[in-house]
Design an enzyme around this catalytic site. Structure first.
Site, PDB file in Angstrom:
ATOM      1  N   LYS A  33     -23.419   8.814  53.810  1.00 48.95           N
ATOM      2  CA  LYS A  33     -23.691   9.165  52.443  1.00 48.95           C
ATOM      3  C   LYS A  33     -24.578  10.288  52.418  1.00 48.95           C
ATOM      4  O   LYS A  33     -24.146  11.277  51.487  1.00 48.95           O
ATOM      5  CB  LYS A  33     -24.177   7.778  51.633  1.00 48.95           C
ATOM      6  CG  LYS A  33     -23.847   8.052  50.213  1.00 48.95           C
ATOM      7  CD  LYS A  33     -22.685   7.357  49.938  1.00 48.95           C
ATOM      8  CE  LYS A  33     -22.333   7.264  48.226  1.00 48.95           C
ATOM      9  NZ  LYS A  33     -21.152   6.454  48.032  1.00 48.95           N
TER      10      LYS A  33
ATOM     11  N   TYR B 242     -48.933  25.367  55.766  1.00 49.05           N
ATOM     12  CA  TYR B 242     -49.813  24.268  56.081  1.00 49.05           C
ATOM     13  C   TYR B 242     -50.963  24.518  55.712  1.00 49.05           C
ATOM     14  O   TYR B 242     -51.353  25.482  54.711  1.00 49.05           O
ATOM     15  CB  TYR B 242     -49.704  23.586  57.450  1.00 49.05           C
ATOM     16  CG  TYR B 242     -50.149  22.230  57.391  1.00 49.05           C
ATOM     17  CD1 TYR B 242     -49.807  20.990  56.770  1.00 49.05           C
ATOM     18  CD2 TYR B 242     -51.179  22.065  58.536  1.00 49.05           C
ATOM     19  CE1 TYR B 242     -50.547  19.961  56.890  1.00 49.05           C
ATOM     20  CE2 TYR B 242     -51.640  20.517  58.740  1.00 49.05           C
ATOM     21  CZ  TYR B 242     -51.111  19.800  57.812  1.00 49.05           C
ATOM     22  OH  TYR B 242     -51.605  18.401  57.950  1.00 49.05           O
TER      23      TYR B 242
END
Length: 466
Positions: free
Chosen positions: A168, A113
């Site tokens: 899925k 970060y």
């Protein structure tokens, strides 16, 4: 369709009198009620009673209630609780986000970060193509739906479609290590769907369109393919077409018939039916009749959408204009991607000798496969509780794996055919028979073979374009 299924599995917590025959009596009652016992566990044992968890597969909610009633009818037996194992699996959803890098200290945080991440951001700003190597884009796709045509359930909306899209995404990860995320849009406006998909495309290496009703799905896919630089794949069309072609290639081997010679009747001219017909035509099928709700599609009729018009112009050369039932007389192959119970035993009996029946409507097929098998030589469905499951999971994980590995930006018919051939070839000559024309979805080599075939086709296309 009376077979008990794992999709309707329940666990009943039962208190029964303590005796040597208690568990066998419970098992007998469940069996007599028509359920299939998969587990029986004694969870508590007391001086007068025992508590037993009885797990079994049923056919539907009514059947589950009858199993409960059968146990309660036994002397001294009480069903304390019934758990639906499918609902338990979905509690809290089926997906989570897990970081690929460890954040153990300030040094790690400074690179993952701020401030270090700013350098990576600027590198991408200077060269947007670098996002593919430096972000999740390289291995991440969107599973995008508007909830308008979910399974065989119809237009149930985006929230109700989410469990399917989660499933899925889980399959993409499990079978091909592709990171996928469900994107369920609360709009069924074609232009809005296209706009949103384009706006979110920078994050993804591809988009898998899912459960979007025809004919809007055709325009959405075509437009996104034209306007985006990442592959867009409508699984209901092309995934279904790939596995259908793979299964049919092997089924024709079983009955010793040729694709170019057989009469094929396709029930359903929506997304799946249209794509199946196009891929079969590309592979040399010459005699196809497609049927919708009002009967056969033929050139003597005018149709509002271009896809039915294409089917009318490119199939049914004899101009047959009758019903689906009439079309099946003398047919070699039936491919159903339509609705439950649209044909019966009489229609299958009227087909040619050594007929092939693919009844793929889900969850309830066009005909009970047990009935179809009385007359057809080869029968397949989309269900996991019968032989020859024609399931898109054989295609889409490996297909996208190949696209991502090749860095492909487009999808061509060559890739679809290559994927179908890779799936069909997983069934060896000494394995092929009427009950085994398509590999198991758990065959660990399928996704890798499909990925390699698709990547090779993509690279060949790229080389020929130079």
């Amino acid at each position: 369709m009376a077979n008990p299924s794992p999709g309707n599995s329940i666990t009943l917590r039962v208190a029964a009198p303590s005796s040597f025959t208690a568990t066998s009596e419970l098992a007998a009652a469940v069996g007599a009620a028509g359920a299939a016992i998969t587990a029986l566990d004694v969870t508590e044992s007391h001086h007068e009673t025992i508590v037993v968890d009885v797990t079994c597969n049923t056919t539907d909610d009514d059947h589950a209630a009858r199993v409960k009633d059968a146990l309660n009818a036994l002397d001294g037996v009480t069903v304390q609780h019934v758990s639906d194992r499918t609902f338990l699996m979905h509690l809290g959803g089926k997906l989570e986000v897990v970081p690929k890098v460890a954040l153990r200290n300030r040094d790690d945080l400074s690179r993952a970060y701020t401030p270090g991440v700013a350098r990576v951001c600027m590198a991408i700003a200077e060269d947007p193509a670098a996002a593919r190597n430096l972000t999740v884009k390289r291995n991440t796709i969107a599973v995008l739906t508007d909830g308008s045509a979910v399974l065989g359930l119809g237009n149930i909306g985006p929230a109700a479609a989410l469990p399917v899209m989660e499933g899925k995404a889980a399959l993409f990860k499990q079978f091909a290590n592709v990171d996928a995320w469900p994107v369920c849009l609360d709009t069924q406006d074609t232009e809005e769907i296209i706009m949103i998909a384009k706006a979110m495309a920078p994050v993804y290496g591809g988009i898998n369109l899912e459960d979007i009703a025809a004919p809007r799905c055709f325009e959405i896919e075509n437009r996104l393919r034209e306007e985006l630089d990442i592959p867009v794949f409508h699984d209901d069309q092309h995934g279904t077409a790939i596995v259908t072609l793979a299964a049919l290639v092997n089924a024709l081997r079983v009955v010793d018939k040729k694709l170019s010679e057989v009469k094929i009747v396709v029930s359903g001219v929506g997304a799946a039916g249209s794509a199946i017909i196009q891929l079969l035509k590309a592979q040399g099928a010459q005699h196809i009749i497609a049927a919708g709700r009002s009967g056969a599609i033929h050139s003597g009729e005018k149709y509002d959408d271009e896809h039915r018009s294409w089917i009318a112009a490119n199939t049914n050369e004899e101009g047959f204009s009758g019903t689906l039932h009439d079309a099946l007389k003398g047919a070699d192959v039936f491919i159903g991607v339509s609705a439950p119970h649209v044909i019966g035993e009489e229609q299958v009996a009227s087909m040619a000798e050594d007929a092939i029946v693919f009844a793929m409507a889900n969850p309830t097929p066009e005909i009970d496969p047990v009935i179809a098998s009385k007359h057809a030589a080869v029968v397949a469905t989309g269900r996991s509780d019968f032989p020859n499951q024609i399931n898109n999971v054989l295609a889409f994980p490996g297909f996208f794996r190949g696209l991502l590995d090749a860095g492909a930006s487009d999808i061509t018919p060559d890739m679809l055919v290559a994927a179908a051939e890779a799936i069909a070839n997983r069934v060896a000559d000494d394995e092929l028979n009427a009950s085994y024309i398509i590999p198991s979805v758990f065959d660990p080599h399928v996704a890798a073979d499909v990925a390699t075939a698709v990547a090779n086709a993509a690279q060949a296309n790229a080389a020929s374009a130079l």
